[in-house]
Design an enzyme around this catalytic site. Structure first.
Site, PDB file in Angstrom:
ATOM      1  N   LYS A  29     -31.775  72.560  75.482  1.00 62.89           N
ATOM      2  CA  LYS A  29     -32.300  71.343  76.117  1.00 62.89           C
ATOM      3  C   LYS A  29     -31.283  70.216  76.008  1.00 62.89           C
ATOM      4  O   LYS A  29     -30.999  69.520  76.985  1.00 62.89           O
ATOM      5  CB  LYS A  29     -33.604  70.936  75.414  1.00 62.89           C
ATOM      6  CG  LYS A  29     -34.052  69.521  75.718  1.00 62.89           C
ATOM      7  CD  LYS A  29     -35.386  69.199  75.080  1.00 62.89           C
ATOM      8  CE  LYS A  29     -35.322  68.516  73.727  1.00 62.89           C
ATOM      9  NZ  LYS A  29     -34.901  67.106  73.752  1.00 62.89           N
ATOM     10  N   ASN A  30     -30.717  70.050  74.808  1.00 72.18           N
ATOM     11  CA  ASN A  30     -29.850  68.892  74.581  1.00 72.18           C
ATOM     12  C   ASN A  30     -28.466  69.030  75.210  1.00 72.18           C
ATOM     13  O   ASN A  30     -27.655  68.118  75.117  1.00 72.18           O
ATOM     14  CB  ASN A  30     -29.747  68.586  73.078  1.00 72.18           C
ATOM     15  CG  ASN A  30     -31.070  68.059  72.539  1.00 72.18           C
ATOM     16  OD1 ASN A  30     -31.918  67.593  73.305  1.00 72.18           O
ATOM     17  ND2 ASN A  30     -31.271  68.143  71.229  1.00 72.18           N
ATOM     18  N   CYS A 123     -39.573  61.022  71.657  1.00 70.73           N
ATOM     19  CA  CYS A 123     -40.338  61.195  70.426  1.00 70.73           C
ATOM     20  C   CYS A 123     -40.297  59.915  69.607  1.00 70.73           C
ATOM     21  O   CYS A 123     -39.263  59.244  69.549  1.00 70.73           O
ATOM     22  CB  CYS A 123     -39.706  62.298  69.584  1.00 70.73           C
ATOM     23  SG  CYS A 123     -40.100  63.941  70.111  1.00 70.73           S
ATOM     24  N   ARG A 128     -35.255  53.627  67.734  1.00 67.21           N
ATOM     25  CA  ARG A 128     -34.154  54.385  68.336  1.00 67.21           C
ATOM     26  C   ARG A 128     -33.432  53.465  69.312  1.00 67.21           C
ATOM     27  O   ARG A 128     -33.591  53.562  70.520  1.00 67.21           O
ATOM     28  CB  ARG A 128     -34.689  55.640  69.030  1.00 67.21           C
ATOM     29  CG  ARG A 128     -35.342  56.582  68.039  1.00 67.21           C
ATOM     30  CD  ARG A 128     -35.843  57.830  68.705  1.00 67.21           C
ATOM     31  NE  ARG A 128     -34.794  58.807  68.884  1.00 67.21           N
ATOM     32  CZ  ARG A 128     -35.011  60.027  69.368  1.00 67.21           C
ATOM     33  NH1 ARG A 128     -36.214  60.382  69.725  1.00 67.21           N
ATOM     34  NH2 ARG A 128     -34.027  60.881  69.487  1.00 67.21           N
ATOM     35  N   ASP A 313     -33.091  67.929  63.746  1.00 68.54           N
ATOM     36  CA  ASP A 313     -34.097  68.656  64.528  1.00 68.54           C
ATOM     37  C   ASP A 313     -34.610  69.914  63.828  1.00 68.54           C
ATOM     38  O   ASP A 313     -35.658  70.447  64.201  1.00 68.54           O
ATOM     39  CB  ASP A 313     -33.508  69.066  65.888  1.00 68.54           C
ATOM     40  CG  ASP A 313     -33.471  67.898  66.855  1.00 68.54           C
ATOM     41  OD1 ASP A 313     -34.059  66.853  66.548  1.00 68.54           O
ATOM     42  OD2 ASP A 313     -32.853  68.046  67.926  1.00 68.54           O
ATOM     43  N   ARG A 405     -41.816  70.118  75.705  1.00 69.08           N
ATOM     44  CA  ARG A 405     -40.573  69.388  75.987  1.00 69.08           C
ATOM     45  C   ARG A 405     -39.352  70.192  75.546  1.00 69.08           C
ATOM     46  O   ARG A 405     -38.261  69.990  76.086  1.00 69.08           O
ATOM     47  CB  ARG A 405     -40.558  68.034  75.250  1.00 69.08           C
ATOM     48  CG  ARG A 405     -41.548  67.024  75.773  1.00 69.08           C
ATOM     49  CD  ARG A 405     -41.348  65.674  75.096  1.00 69.08           C
ATOM     50  NE  ARG A 405     -39.929  65.366  75.049  1.00 69.08           N
ATOM     51  CZ  ARG A 405     -39.290  64.869  73.994  1.00 69.08           C
ATOM     52  NH1 ARG A 405     -39.943  64.586  72.894  1.00 69.08           N
ATOM     53  NH2 ARG A 405     -38.014  64.636  74.036  1.00 69.08           N
TER      54      ARG A 405
HETATM   55  C1  UD1 Z   1     -30.425  62.666  67.717  1.00 64.76           C
HETATM   56  C2  UD1 Z   1     -29.682  63.703  66.915  1.00 64.76           C
HETATM   57  C3  UD1 Z   1     -29.537  64.909  67.790  1.00 64.76           C
HETATM   58  C4  UD1 Z   1     -30.926  65.357  68.216  1.00 64.76           C
HETATM   59  C5  UD1 Z   1     -31.683  64.223  68.894  1.00 64.76           C
HETATM   60  C6  UD1 Z   1     -33.133  64.573  69.213  1.00 64.76           C
HETATM   61  C7  UD1 Z   1     -27.987  63.285  65.221  1.00 64.76           C
HETATM   62  C8  UD1 Z   1     -26.723  62.595  64.876  1.00 64.76           C
HETATM   63  N1  UD1 Z   1     -28.430  63.137  66.476  1.00 64.76           N
HETATM   64  O1  UD1 Z   1     -29.671  62.386  68.875  1.00 64.76           O
HETATM   65  O2  UD1 Z   1     -28.867  65.924  67.105  1.00 64.76           O
HETATM   66  O3  UD1 Z   1     -30.848  66.425  69.074  1.00 64.76           O
HETATM   67  O4  UD1 Z   1     -31.698  63.110  68.050  1.00 64.76           O
HETATM   68  O5  UD1 Z   1     -33.910  64.630  68.079  1.00 64.76           O
HETATM   69  O6  UD1 Z   1     -28.558  63.969  64.393  1.00 64.76           O
HETATM   70  N2  UD1 Z   1     -28.558  54.715  66.827  1.00 64.76           N
HETATM   71  C9  UD1 Z   1     -28.389  53.345  66.846  1.00 64.76           C
HETATM   72  N3  UD1 Z   1     -27.968  52.758  68.011  1.00 64.76           N
HETATM   73  C10 UD1 Z   1     -27.694  53.481  69.140  1.00 64.76           C
HETATM   74  C11 UD1 Z   1     -27.847  54.870  69.099  1.00 64.76           C
HETATM   75  C12 UD1 Z   1     -28.289  55.473  67.922  1.00 64.76           C
HETATM   76  O7  UD1 Z   1     -28.635  52.663  65.879  1.00 64.76           O
HETATM   77  O8  UD1 Z   1     -27.291  52.885  70.164  1.00 64.76           O
HETATM   78  C13 UD1 Z   1     -29.058  55.365  65.591  1.00 64.76           C
HETATM   79  C14 UD1 Z   1     -30.443  55.928  65.823  1.00 64.76           C
HETATM   80  O9  UD1 Z   1     -31.447  54.971  65.610  1.00 64.76           O
HETATM   81  C15 UD1 Z   1     -30.509  57.046  64.809  1.00 64.76           C
HETATM   82  C16 UD1 Z   1     -29.076  57.561  64.794  1.00 64.76           C
HETATM   83  O10 UD1 Z   1     -28.264  56.480  65.279  1.00 64.76           O
HETATM   84  O11 UD1 Z   1     -30.831  56.548  63.533  1.00 64.76           O
HETATM   85  C17 UD1 Z   1     -28.889  58.838  65.611  1.00 64.76           C
HETATM   86  O12 UD1 Z   1     -28.901  58.516  66.931  1.00 64.76           O
HETATM   87  P1  UD1 Z   1     -28.326  59.438  68.086  1.00 64.76           P
HETATM   88  O13 UD1 Z   1     -27.403  60.475  67.592  1.00 64.76           O
HETATM   89  O14 UD1 Z   1     -27.897  58.544  69.185  1.00 64.76           O
HETATM   90  O15 UD1 Z   1     -29.661  60.058  68.513  1.00 64.76           O
HETATM   91  P2  UD1 Z   1     -29.866  60.988  69.629  1.00 64.76           P
HETATM   92  O16 UD1 Z   1     -28.794  60.949  70.661  1.00 64.76           O
HETATM   93  O17 UD1 Z   1     -31.254  60.750  70.047  1.00 64.76           O
END
Ligand code: UD1
Length: 431
Positions: A29-30, A123, A128, A313, A405
Site C-alpha cells: 500500500k505504502n 489513522c 500528524r 506499523d 485500507r
Molecule cells: C509513517 C511511518 C511509515 C508508516 C506510516 C503509516 C516512520 C518513519 N514512518 O509514515 O513507515 O508506513 O506512518 O503508519 O515510521 N512529522 C512531523 N512533521 C511532518 C511530517 C511528519 O512532525 O511534516 C512527524 C510525525 O508527526 C510523526 C513522524 O514525523 O511523529 C513520522 O512521520 P512520517 O514518516 O512523515 O509519517 P508517515 O509518512 O505517515
C-alpha cells in the site's frame, strides 16, 4: 464506498484454530499510493502491476480521476494516463480519507504550477503535522497560503531544486520532495531522507519514467530535475507490513505457514523479533516458511524507529503475539504519540498490558478469550484480528473499514489457511 456503509460491517472470528498453508503477500500500500501520485508527472501512460485492492488505493484512484487522469484497472494492474490532467483541486472528502493524499501536493504543483487542497486525514495516531512537507516545498519556491484549513499553492514557473535537510526522516515529506524535485529546475540534495523500501520503489518508478534520482535507500537523495517524464511499466514491491501480519497470524495461532512473494530483506528487525518469540523461520528466494513454537517466548524490547529500525506499523501486530508469550515484553513507540489505542481492546480479550507514555509493558497470559472489540485504526485493527484468531470462542470485530485500507480480502486470505472468519453486514442499529 462511503464510510457510513463500511462502519456497519464486522468480522465474526471463531478463534483457537491453528493456521496451516500458503499465503501470497500482496503489493505494498505504502508504495502504491506515492507511485500513483507520481504517475501525475508522466506525459504518457504508466502501467503499475501488483497494486493491491484496498480502499486507500481506491481513494488515490478517485483523486487521480478528479484531477482529470484516465485510470483503468484490470485485476492488480492499474494503467494511468495523465496526459489530460486539468484540475488542480483535491476535494476535501478525499483528503480526509487518508493521510497519504498529501503526497499528491508535490506532484500536482510540479505538473500544473498550482494546487488547492485541505489538510489530510488518515489513522488517528496523535498529531500528524505536515510542516516538514510545507517547509521543504516553500524552499523550492512554492508559495503556500493557509486559509480556513485549505492550502492554496502556486509557483511562478518551475519549482527550483535546492539543498533540503529534514529535521526528521519523514516518509511522506521525503516522497513529496522527490515528486516536486523530479521535474524541478536544477538539482535537489535531500539530507536526512527516509530510507524505507517504499522510497526506493518510488525512485525506481520515477527513474524508469526518465527521472534522475540517486541515493534512495540512503540518507542523502540527489534529484537532478528533468524537463518532463514519460511513462513506464512497474511492479510494486511486496507489502512488508502485510508479511509481518501473516507471520504474526502463524505465530499467535501456533500454526505453520509458507509465505509467498515477499522480500525478507525489507524485514531486518521484524524477522529477529519472531525468532526471539520462538518461531522457526526459513527463507528461500521470495518465500518464507514460519513455524510457531509450542509456547511463545517474550520479545524483550521492541523500539519503533525509522527504517531500518523496527517499523511502527508492525508494533501492534507483534504486540498481539507477545500478549500470549511466557514472560514480559516491552515496547517503546518512538514514531507516533497515540499508537497504543489497540491496548484497551486487547485487554477486553484478556491480555495484560500496561501503558505509560511511549512505553507498553506486556505480561504474557496463557490464553485469550473472545469478546466484542473495535478496531481503532488500521494496524491496531490487525492486532485485534490476530488476537481474535488465537482467543477461545467468538470475537466480534467492528471498525472493519480500517482493515480494508491496508489488507486485501483479509478474511478470505486467512480463511484459506484454516481461520474461521465471516464478514457480517449489520443493520444500522445493531452496532
Ligand atoms: C509513517 C511511518 C511509515 C508508516 C506510516 C503509516 C516512520 C518513519 N514512518 O509514515 O513507515 O508506513 O506512518 O503508519 O515510521 N512529522 C512531523 N512533521 C511532518 C511530517 C511528519 O512532525 O511534516 C512527524 C510525525 O508527526 C510523526 C513522524 O514525523 O511523529 C513520522 O512521520 P512520517 O514518516 O512523515 O509519517 P508517515 O509518512 O505517515
Amino acid at each position: 464506498m462511503g464510510e457510513r456503509v463500511l462502519r456497519l460491517e464486522r468480522l465474526r472470528i471463531e478463534g483457537s484454530r491453528k493456521l496451516y498453508g500458503e499465503l501470497t503477500v500482496h503489493g505494498a500500500k505504502n508504495s502504491t499510493l506515492p507511485i500513483l501520485a507520481a504517475s501525475l508527472l508522466c506525459k504518457s501512460e504508466a502501467v503499475l502491476h501488483n497494486c493491491p485492492a484496498l480502499s486507500d488505493v481506491d481513494t488515490a484512484v478517485r483523486i487521480l480521476r478528479t484531477l482529470g487522469c484516465r485510470v483503468r484497472r484490470e485485476r492488480d494492474v492499474l494503467a494511468i494516463d495523465s496526459s489530460q490532467l486539468c484540475d488542480d483541486e483535491i476535494p476535501e472528502n478525499l483528503m480526509r480519507e487518508m493521510r497519504s493524499s498529501i503526497v499528491f501536493l508535490g506532484a500536482v504543483v510540479s505538473r500544473l504550477g498550482k494546487a488547492r487542497l485541505s489538510f489530510p486525514g488518515g489513522c488517528e495516531l496523535g498529531p500528524r503535522p505536515i510542516d516538514l512537507h510545507l517547509t521543504a516545498l516553500r524552499k523550492m519556491g512554492l508559495s503556500i497560503r493557509e486559509d480556513h484549513g485549505c492550502l492554496e499553492c502556486t509557483v511562478p514557473g518551475r519549482l527550483k531544486g535546492c539543498p533540503i535537510s529534514l529535521s526528521f526522516p519523514s516518509v511522506g515529506a521525503t516522497e513529496n520532495v522527490m515528486l516536486a524535485a523530479a521535474c524541478a529546475e536544477g538539482t535537489t540534495v535531500l539530507s536526512n531522507a527516509a530510507r524505507e523500501p517504499e522510497i526506493c520503489d518510488l525512485a525506481d518508478f520515477l527513474n524508469a519514467c526518465g527521472a534522475r534520482i540517486s541515493g534512495a535507500g540512503g540518507s542523502v537523495i540527489v534529484i537532478e530535475g528533468v524537463e518532463s517524464l514519460g511513462g513506464c511499466e512497474h511492479w510494486v514491491i511486496p507489502d512488508r507490513i502485510v508479511a509481518a501480519t501473516y507471520l504474526a497470524a502463524a505465530a499467535i495461532t501456533g500454526g505453520e505457514l509458507l509465505l509467498q512473494h515477499l522480500d525478507c530483506s525489507h524485514l531486518p528487525l521484524v524477522l529477529p523479533a519472531f525468532e526471539e518469540s520462538g518461531c522457526l523461520l526459513k527463507s528461500e528466494g521470495d518465500q518464507l516458511w514460519v513455524k510457531a513454537p509450542e509456547r511463545l517466548r517474550p520479545v524483550k524490547s521492541v523500539r519503533t524507529m525509522p527504517y531500518p529500525g523496527f517499523p511502527t506499523d508492525a508494533q501492534a501486530p507483534v504486540m498481539a503475539v507477545t500478549s500470549l508469550a511466557d514472560g514480559t515484553s516491552v515496547f517503546v513507540e518512538n514514531i507516533f504519540e497515540s499508537r497504543y489505542k489497540h491496548v484497551g481492546e486487547l485487554l477486553r480479550l484478556g491480555a495484560n498490558i500496561k501503558v505509560e507514555g511511549r512505553v507498553a509493558v506486556v505480561e504474557g497470559v496463557p490464553g485469550l478469550s473472545g469478546a466484542p472489540v473495535m478496531a481503532p485504526d488500521l494496524r491496531g485493527g490487525a492486532a485485534l484480528l490476530l488476537a481474535g484468531l488465537a482467543a477461545e470462542g467468538t470475537t466480534l470485530l467492528t471498525g472493519v473499514h480500517h482493515l480494508d485500507r491496508g489488507y486485501e480480502a483479509i478474511e478470505e486470505r486467512l480463511s484459506s489457511v484454516g481461520a474461521v472468519i465471516h464478514r457480517e453486514f449489520l443493520p444500522d442499529s445493531a452496532e
